[in-house]
Write a protein that holds these residues in place. Structure first.
Motif, mmCIF file in Angstrom:
data_model
loop_
_atom_site.group_PDB
_atom_site.id
_atom_site.type_symbol
_atom_site.label_atom_id
_atom_site.label_comp_id
_atom_site.label_asym_id
_atom_site.label_seq_id
_atom_site.Cartn_x
_atom_site.Cartn_y
_atom_site.Cartn_z
ATOM 1 N N ASP A 1 0.945 -1.299 0.149
ATOM 2 C CA ASP A 1 0.029 0.005 -0.098
ATOM 3 C C ASP A 1 0.940 1.198 0.090
ATOM 4 O OD1 ASP A 1 -2.261 -1.338 -0.029
ATOM 5 O OD2 ASP A 1 -2.800 -0.961 1.988
ATOM 6 N N PHE A 2 2.171 1.082 0.516
ATOM 7 C CA PHE A 2 2.918 2.387 0.797
ATOM 8 C C PHE A 2 3.336 2.716 -0.722
ATOM 9 C CE2 PHE A 2 7.392 4.139 0.890
ATOM 10 C CZ PHE A 2 6.855 5.325 1.753
ATOM 11 N N PHE A 3 3.910 1.796 -1.560
ATOM 12 C CA PHE A 3 4.546 1.751 -3.077
ATOM 13 C C PHE A 3 3.253 1.879 -4.014
ATOM 14 C CE2 PHE A 3 8.242 0.188 -0.787
ATOM 15 C CZ PHE A 3 9.182 1.258 -1.260
ATOM 16 N N GLU A 4 2.216 1.196 -3.965
ATOM 17 C CA GLU A 4 1.101 1.115 -4.860
ATOM 18 C C GLU A 4 -0.059 1.976 -4.085
ATOM 19 O OE1 GLU A 4 0.661 -2.796 -6.133
ATOM 20 O OE2 GLU A 4 2.425 -2.982 -6.909
ATOM 21 N N ASP A 5 -0.041 3.242 -4.096
ATOM 22 C CA ASP A 5 -1.049 3.804 -3.412
ATOM 23 C C ASP A 5 -2.013 4.886 -4.398
ATOM 24 O OD1 ASP A 5 0.766 5.842 -4.563
ATOM 25 O OD2 ASP A 5 1.051 7.167 -2.879
ATOM 26 N N GLU A 6 -2.306 4.163 -5.424
ATOM 27 C CA GLU A 6 -3.367 5.043 -6.157
ATOM 28 C C GLU A 6 -4.836 4.813 -5.573
ATOM 29 O OE1 GLU A 6 -1.229 2.343 -7.231
ATOM 30 O OE2 GLU A 6 0.001 3.265 -8.709
ATOM 31 N N ALA A 7 -5.207 3.532 -5.113
ATOM 32 C CA ALA A 7 -6.271 3.606 -4.370
ATOM 33 C C ALA A 7 -6.404 4.480 -3.073
ATOM 34 C CB ALA A 7 -6.690 2.167 -4.065
ATOM 35 N N ILE A 8 -5.432 4.525 -2.522
ATOM 36 C CA ILE A 8 -5.169 5.124 -1.259
ATOM 37 C C ILE A 8 -5.340 6.812 -1.435
ATOM 38 C CG2 ILE A 8 -3.847 6.149 0.786
ATOM 39 C CD1 ILE A 8 -4.447 3.007 0.591
ATOM 40 N N ARG B 1 -3.873 -0.115 14.464
ATOM 41 C CA ARG B 1 -4.804 -0.774 14.208
ATOM 42 C C ARG B 1 -5.154 -0.536 12.733
ATOM 43 N NH1 ARG B 1 -6.196 -3.818 18.462
ATOM 44 N NH2 ARG B 1 -8.059 -4.526 17.366
ATOM 45 N N VAL B 2 -4.976 0.712 12.211
ATOM 46 C CA VAL B 2 -5.219 0.958 10.755
ATOM 47 C C VAL B 2 -4.295 0.191 10.073
ATOM 48 C CG1 VAL B 2 -5.207 2.740 9.141
ATOM 49 C CG2 VAL B 2 -6.594 2.985 11.110
ATOM 50 N N LEU B 3 -2.855 0.059 10.308
ATOM 51 C CA LEU B 3 -1.834 -0.470 9.633
ATOM 52 C C LEU B 3 -1.618 -2.164 9.899
ATOM 53 C CD1 LEU B 3 1.012 2.132 10.086
ATOM 54 C CD2 LEU B 3 -0.771 2.159 8.520
ATOM 55 N N CYS B 4 -2.650 -2.394 10.732
ATOM 56 C CA CYS B 4 -2.757 -3.961 11.162
ATOM 57 C C CYS B 4 -3.667 -4.788 10.367
ATOM 58 C CB CYS B 4 -2.565 -4.093 12.362
ATOM 59 S SG CYS B 4 -0.915 -3.926 13.157
ATOM 60 N N ARG C 1 -4.122 -0.103 4.361
ATOM 61 C CA ARG C 1 -3.329 0.220 5.246
ATOM 62 C C ARG C 1 -2.317 1.221 4.814
ATOM 63 N NH1 ARG C 1 -2.182 -5.958 7.209
ATOM 64 N NH2 ARG C 1 -4.467 -6.577 7.071
ATOM 65 N N HIS C 2 -2.595 2.443 5.157
ATOM 66 C CA HIS C 2 -1.421 3.713 4.683
ATOM 67 C C HIS C 2 -1.650 4.617 6.097
ATOM 68 C CE1 HIS C 2 0.462 6.590 2.484
ATOM 69 N NE2 HIS C 2 0.911 5.597 1.720
ATOM 70 N N PHE C 3 -0.518 5.307 6.303
ATOM 71 C CA PHE C 3 -0.318 6.354 7.354
ATOM 72 C C PHE C 3 -1.160 7.591 7.027
ATOM 73 C CE2 PHE C 3 1.533 9.665 9.913
ATOM 74 C CZ PHE C 3 1.584 9.274 11.134
ATOM 75 N N LYS C 4 -0.994 7.785 5.717
ATOM 76 C CA LYS C 4 -2.163 9.045 5.318
ATOM 77 C C LYS C 4 -3.613 8.815 5.621
ATOM 78 C CE LYS C 4 0.494 10.437 1.175
ATOM 79 N NZ LYS C 4 0.760 10.655 -0.297
ATOM 80 N N LEU C 5 -4.163 7.626 5.803
ATOM 81 C CA LEU C 5 -5.529 7.686 6.138
ATOM 82 C C LEU C 5 -5.693 7.675 7.675
ATOM 83 C CD1 LEU C 5 -6.507 4.166 4.112
ATOM 84 C CD2 LEU C 5 -6.984 6.475 3.788
ATOM 85 N N SER D 1 0.470 15.541 17.743
ATOM 86 C CA SER D 1 1.319 15.446 16.778
ATOM 87 C C SER D 1 1.608 13.940 16.605
ATOM 88 C CB SER D 1 2.659 15.983 16.821
ATOM 89 O OG SER D 1 3.386 15.847 15.878
ATOM 90 N N LEU D 2 1.432 13.228 15.741
ATOM 91 C CA LEU D 2 1.731 11.685 15.236
ATOM 92 C C LEU D 2 2.692 11.336 14.437
ATOM 93 C CD1 LEU D 2 0.787 8.819 16.612
ATOM 94 C CD2 LEU D 2 -0.852 8.707 14.830
ATOM 95 N N THR D 3 3.818 10.850 14.590
ATOM 96 C CA THR D 3 4.645 10.248 13.857
ATOM 97 C C THR D 3 4.645 8.800 13.582
ATOM 98 O OG1 THR D 3 6.444 10.271 15.403
ATOM 99 C CG2 THR D 3 6.104 12.304 14.337
ATOM 100 N N LYS D 4 5.273 8.445 12.760
ATOM 101 C CA LYS D 4 5.486 6.858 12.315
ATOM 102 C C LYS D 4 6.213 6.130 13.279
ATOM 103 C CE LYS D 4 4.834 7.281 7.200
ATOM 104 N NZ LYS D 4 5.430 7.119 6.043
#
Length: 577
Positions: free
Chosen positions: A202-209, A327-330, A335-339, A409-412
């Motif tokens: 999802d990180f590299f192929e993020d067209e749907a995101i 939980r969004v990433l699991c 599963r993308h941090f932008k969401l 402020s939330l970071t990865k």
């Protein structure tokens, strides 16, 4: 008695109440209003409201009935003209009569004279104060049952419904699992569930995101209109009417039983924190489905909310965001941090819109859970109570909660999933693969060039050889071209000049042939002065002789060798003679 469908609206001087009473006996109806009390009766309907402001009977009140629609419309003058009545769309709260505080939680109010006020005082919450986590271990030693649900007011539910709730929540035996142990198990389950391959895909192929991020839910338009109103007027109550409820939602509000809740500061804070957690999950679900609910909607909401699936308790806003991000990433499909960031922004907008927007979201969640088996149990534990409680919450509390969430402020790196290291390693591998592909491409081009050069050299060699052959054939043709002219001249000699001889013809054969021809032509007088242009038969005869001469002259070397051998034999035989 039936509670009819009703709706309230207002202008600066009047309060308008529309009551829908189909098939009622309109010939006999009663209306009573005084102060903040309003009562209506038309058999078999009865409606009693506790208004947020005072009305007065001064002769300007009006009433009408639409027989086609079965709607009574009653206009009542305000006691204070220009006063704004807040919360006219909080139908459940309007149905509740006033009552003094009660010592028991979750008490249904039937006959009372005062609207229940929040037990928590009006002092401002400092949302960023670090709280000491609630320790239930010592309490569980005395009482083995742990608490959960709205305001942590429930316990013992899962002892009776364990089989049904296994598919609803992730925690096992919640009645005997303290809060600290719940959190440890939740964090371990999230780490075990995290899939690096899914995340990197999802990180590299993020067209749907990116397409999901472009979607605008219903609250985006409402928020823009609210901003426009606030720029024109500083009166915040003007944007309360921006959020409206459907008939189905109004029907659900009328079905709720009004309750008041005895919540101390810690429990009240947990209610607000859990509200953020639930709204974050709802915003994610609404965005990824673009407002079109499906069979996975209930699963997404409860799975992304630790409040609903782990009965989690909170101490600050930041840990809510960290838990939601993990939980969004699991768990879900996307599963993308932008969401995660986008859901946080959506939740802030909903809280700033006020309790009407929050109530609309809660009603939607209630509907989703009600249609899903067995997620409907979460309505009894949390959502129904939230729908009733939120109608009495002061808007400034929600605004303060929105500000607290905005400052987070939330970071990865804070998610504890080593996302940055994973992305860096993936990018490094991608660069290496790109470099390797480039090297293969260059080597392939070099191989192609070398093969093309080899083919070019072969072509040049074949061209040179063919050129040599062509030159040889050309030289032979030149010799043949020269020899015919010489032969013609030599053959023409006996006829043009009697003293000329065929000296240029090699091998003696041509000479003998010429001699035979000349001998054959003896006795036939030729006129030496005859023009060449009219000697057609002679030219044809010379052409035939030319062909014979060319054919005879090809084995030149063989004839010469034989001639030399004959001369050597003659020379050897001469001494003997």
């Amino acid at each position: 008695m039936l509670t009819p469908a009703f709706d309230l609206s207002q202008d600066p001087d009047f309060l308008t109440i529309a009551i829908r009473v189909p098939y009622a006996r309109v010939s006999e109806f009663d209306v009573y209003f005084e102060g903040s009390d309003f009562k209506f009766f038309a058999k078999p309907y009865f409606l009693r409201l506790t208004l947020p402001g005072r009305i007065v009977e001064n002769g300007s009140e009006q009433g009408s009935y639409d027989a086609d629609k079965g709607i009574f419309t009653i206009r009542l003058p305000k006691e204070t003209p220009g006063q704004h009545f807040e919360g006219l769309n909080m139908l459940t709260a309007l149905l509740a009569p006033r009552k003094s505080r009660t010592a028991k939680p979750l008490v249904e109010e039937i006959d009372a004279s005062e609207i229940p006020e929040e037990v928590v005082d009006d002092e401002e919450f400092d949302w960023e104060i670090e709280q000491t986590p609630y320790e239930e271990v010592s309490e569980s030693a005395l009482n083995p049952q742990c608490h959960y649900g709205f305001g942590n007011l429930r316990s013992g539910v899962f002892q009776r419904l364990q089989d049904e709730l296994n598919d609803v929540i992730d925690i096992k035996n919640p009645d005997f699992t303290p809060a600290a142990e719940r959190r440890q198990k939740r964090l371990a389950a999230e780490l075990a569930k995290f899939d690096p391959d899914h995340y990197l895909a999802d990180f590299f192929e993020d067209e749907a995101i990116e397409q999901i991020l472009k979607y605008n839910p219903w609250w985006i338009d409402k928020y823009s209109k609210m901003k426009a109103f606030l720029e024109k007027s500083q009166e915040e109550e003007n944007h309360a009417a921006l959020v409206s409820f459907s008939e189905e939602e109004k029907y659900q509000l009328r079905k709720f039983v009004n309750k008041s809740y005895l919540l101390d500061k810690k429990a009240c804070r947990q209610v607000y924190y859990s509200l953020i957690d639930i709204l974050l999950a709802y915003c994610y679900e609404t965005r990824v489905t673009e407002g079109e609910k499906n069979v996975e909607s209930a699963w997404n909401i409860r799975k992304l909310s630790p409040t609903l699936c782990w009965f989690e308790t909170w101490t600050n806003v930041h840990e809510i965001m960290v838990s939601f991000g993990r939980r969004v990433l699991c768990y879900p499909l996307y599963r993308h941090f932008k969401l995660v960031v986008k859901a946080c922004s959506d939740t802030i907008k909903i809280l700033q819109l006020g309790k009407s927007a929050v109530l609309k979201c809660l009603l939607d969640i209630h509907k989703i859970f009600q249609e899903n088996d067995p997620a409907y149990i979460l309505n009894d534990l949390y959502i129904s109570d939230y729908c009733v409680w939120i109608q009495k919450v002061k808007s400034k509390k929600l605004a303060a909660l929105a500000e607290a969430l905005k400052e987070v402020s939330l970071t990865k790196a804070q998610l504890g999933l080593e996302l940055e290291e994973l992305e860096a390693a993936a990018l490094l591998v991608q660069e290496e693969e790109t470099a390797l592909k480039a090297a293969h491409s260059v080597s392939g081009q070099q191989t192609l060039c070398s093969s093309s050069e080899a083919s070019d050299s072969e072509d040049s060699d074949s061209t040179v050889s063919s050129g040599n052959e062509d030159s040889d054939s050309d030289s032979e043709q030149d010799e043949l071209k020269d020899s015919p002219s010489e032969t013609v001249n030599s053959l023409q000699g006996p006829f043009l000049e009697e003293s000329s001889a065929l000296l240029i013809v090699d091998g003696g054969v041509c000479k003998n042939t010429a001699i035979q021809e000349s001998d054959a032509n003896q006795g036939k007088p030729l006129a030496s002065s005859q023009p060449l242009g009219v000697s057609g038969p002679l030219i044809e005869e010379l052409g035939e002789q030319l062909k014979t001469t060319v054919q005879v002259s090809e084995p030149k070397s063989t004839t010469a060798v034989n001639h030399s051998n004959m001369q050597e034999r003659d020379g050897r035989q001469t001494p003997n003679d």
